[in-house]
Write a protein that holds these residues in place. Sequence first.
Motif, short mmCIF file in Angstrom:
data_model
loop_
_atom_site.label_atom_id
_atom_site.label_comp_id
_atom_site.label_asym_id
_atom_site.label_seq_id
_atom_site.Cartn_x
_atom_site.Cartn_y
_atom_site.Cartn_z
N GLN A 101 -69.46 -3.27 40.25
CA GLN A 101 -70.50 -2.94 39.28
C GLN A 101 -69.92 -2.25 38.05
OE1 GLN A 101 -73.03 -0.84 42.11
NE2 GLN A 101 -74.55 -2.47 41.96
N GLY A 102 -68.95 -1.37 38.24
CA GLY A 102 -68.32 -0.67 37.12
C GLY A 102 -67.60 -1.62 36.18
N VAL A 103 -66.89 -2.59 36.74
CA VAL A 103 -66.20 -3.58 35.92
C VAL A 103 -67.21 -4.43 35.16
CG1 VAL A 103 -64.77 -5.67 36.00
CG2 VAL A 103 -64.05 -3.61 37.24
N CYS A 104 -68.28 -4.83 35.82
CA CYS A 104 -69.32 -5.64 35.15
C CYS A 104 -69.95 -4.86 33.99
CB CYS A 104 -70.39 -6.07 36.15
SG CYS A 104 -69.82 -7.32 37.31
N VAL A 105 -70.19 -3.58 34.17
CA VAL A 105 -70.74 -2.75 33.09
C VAL A 105 -69.73 -2.65 31.95
CG1 VAL A 105 -71.40 -0.38 32.48
CG2 VAL A 105 -72.36 -1.47 34.53
N ALA A 106 -68.45 -2.44 32.28
CA ALA A 106 -67.42 -2.33 31.24
C ALA A 106 -67.33 -3.61 30.42
CB ALA A 106 -66.07 -2.01 31.88
N VAL A 107 -67.39 -4.76 31.07
CA VAL A 107 -67.35 -6.04 30.36
C VAL A 107 -68.57 -6.17 29.46
CG1 VAL A 107 -67.48 -8.56 30.66
CG2 VAL A 107 -65.88 -7.20 32.05
N ALA A 108 -69.75 -5.81 29.97
CA ALA A 108 -70.97 -5.89 29.17
C ALA A 108 -70.89 -4.98 27.94
CB ALA A 108 -72.18 -5.53 30.02
N GLU A 109 -70.32 -3.80 28.10
CA GLU A 109 -70.20 -2.86 26.97
C GLU A 109 -69.27 -3.40 25.89
OE1 GLU A 109 -69.03 0.77 28.90
OE2 GLU A 109 -71.10 1.27 29.45
N VAL A 110 -68.15 -3.99 26.31
CA VAL A 110 -67.22 -4.56 25.33
C VAL A 110 -67.89 -5.73 24.60
CG1 VAL A 110 -65.05 -5.85 25.07
CG2 VAL A 110 -65.13 -3.81 26.51
N ARG A 111 -68.57 -6.57 25.36
CA ARG A 111 -69.24 -7.72 24.72
C ARG A 111 -70.32 -7.26 23.74
NH1 ARG A 111 -70.52 -12.30 29.04
NH2 ARG A 111 -70.67 -13.53 27.12
N ALA A 112 -71.00 -6.17 24.07
CA ALA A 112 -72.03 -5.64 23.16
C ALA A 112 -71.37 -5.10 21.88
CB ALA A 112 -72.83 -4.54 23.86
N GLU A 113 -70.21 -4.46 22.01
CA GLU A 113 -69.48 -3.96 20.84
C GLU A 113 -69.06 -5.11 19.92
OE1 GLU A 113 -66.13 -1.66 22.13
OE2 GLU A 113 -67.40 -0.22 23.20
N TRP A 114 -68.80 -6.26 20.50
CA TRP A 114 -68.37 -7.40 19.71
C TRP A 114 -69.46 -7.92 18.77
CZ3 TRP A 114 -65.64 -10.57 24.12
CH2 TRP A 114 -64.42 -9.97 24.42
N GLN A 115 -70.70 -7.52 19.01
CA GLN A 115 -71.77 -7.93 18.11
C GLN A 115 -71.55 -7.35 16.71
OE1 GLN A 115 -74.00 -10.24 19.16
NE2 GLN A 115 -72.77 -10.14 21.03
N ASP A 116 -71.02 -6.13 16.66
CA ASP A 116 -70.76 -5.46 15.39
C ASP A 116 -69.29 -5.56 14.96
OD1 ASP A 116 -73.42 -4.56 15.20
OD2 ASP A 116 -72.95 -2.83 16.47
N ARG A 117 -68.41 -5.74 15.93
CA ARG A 117 -66.97 -5.77 15.65
C ARG A 117 -66.33 -6.89 16.48
NH1 ARG A 117 -63.23 -4.66 18.80
NH2 ARG A 117 -64.55 -3.56 20.26
N PRO A 118 -66.38 -8.12 15.97
CA PRO A 118 -65.81 -9.23 16.73
C PRO A 118 -64.31 -9.02 16.96
CG PRO A 118 -67.09 -10.04 14.87
CD PRO A 118 -66.96 -8.55 14.71
N PRO A 119 -63.79 -9.52 18.09
CA PRO A 119 -62.36 -9.39 18.34
C PRO A 119 -61.56 -10.23 17.35
CG PRO A 119 -63.39 -10.80 19.99
CD PRO A 119 -64.49 -10.24 19.15
N ALA A 120 -60.30 -9.87 17.16
CA ALA A 120 -59.44 -10.55 16.20
C ALA A 120 -59.06 -11.97 16.64
CB ALA A 120 -58.18 -9.74 15.96
N GLY A 121 -59.13 -12.22 17.92
CA GLY A 121 -58.78 -13.53 18.46
C GLY A 121 -58.99 -13.55 19.96
N GLU A 122 -58.78 -14.71 20.56
CA GLU A 122 -59.03 -14.85 21.99
C GLU A 122 -58.10 -13.97 22.83
OE1 GLU A 122 -58.96 -18.21 25.49
OE2 GLU A 122 -59.24 -18.88 23.44
#
Length: 148
Positions: A104-125
């Motif tokens: 559950q902790g890893v799933c939350v961490a992934v969701a948080e990073v993906r949510a951050e990408w809405q405002d700050r997309p990653p530089a690449g894959e």
Amino acid sequence: MSSVLRVDPDGGTTLMPWPVDELQRGLLIRAGVGGSADTAVYHRRAVLHVHGNGQSARLPLNLAVWVLASVWRGIELPYGLYGTVMVTGPRSQELETDLLAEVQGVCVAVAEVRAEWQDRPPAGEGTARAELLAAARYARDALRAPTA
């Protein structure tokens, strides 16, 4: 009552009751993944039940589970895991409490990073994968750290 965890492709998790009857367990796994299930072992105390033909069936990538399996294995997996995944203990046992929290902790961490990408997309894959894996390792390590 013992429990197992369902992880949906969007990273959402659902705690599910784990039947005592072996046949009912098999039916729950099959219903959970949406078809025949293959088992994948990335941790000695956990089993990932994945759709047996998820990529060919064009099921969505389960990014949270890919990250989890990569962190557990200690390498970036060169393949994806697709569709809904059921997580149990070994030999059709329930998932232990500490591993339940870890998944559950890893799933939350992934969701948080993906949510951050809405405002700050990653530089690449590659950068995106590295960021996800680092966040997941941090979440896992925080749960494993001894309390003072």
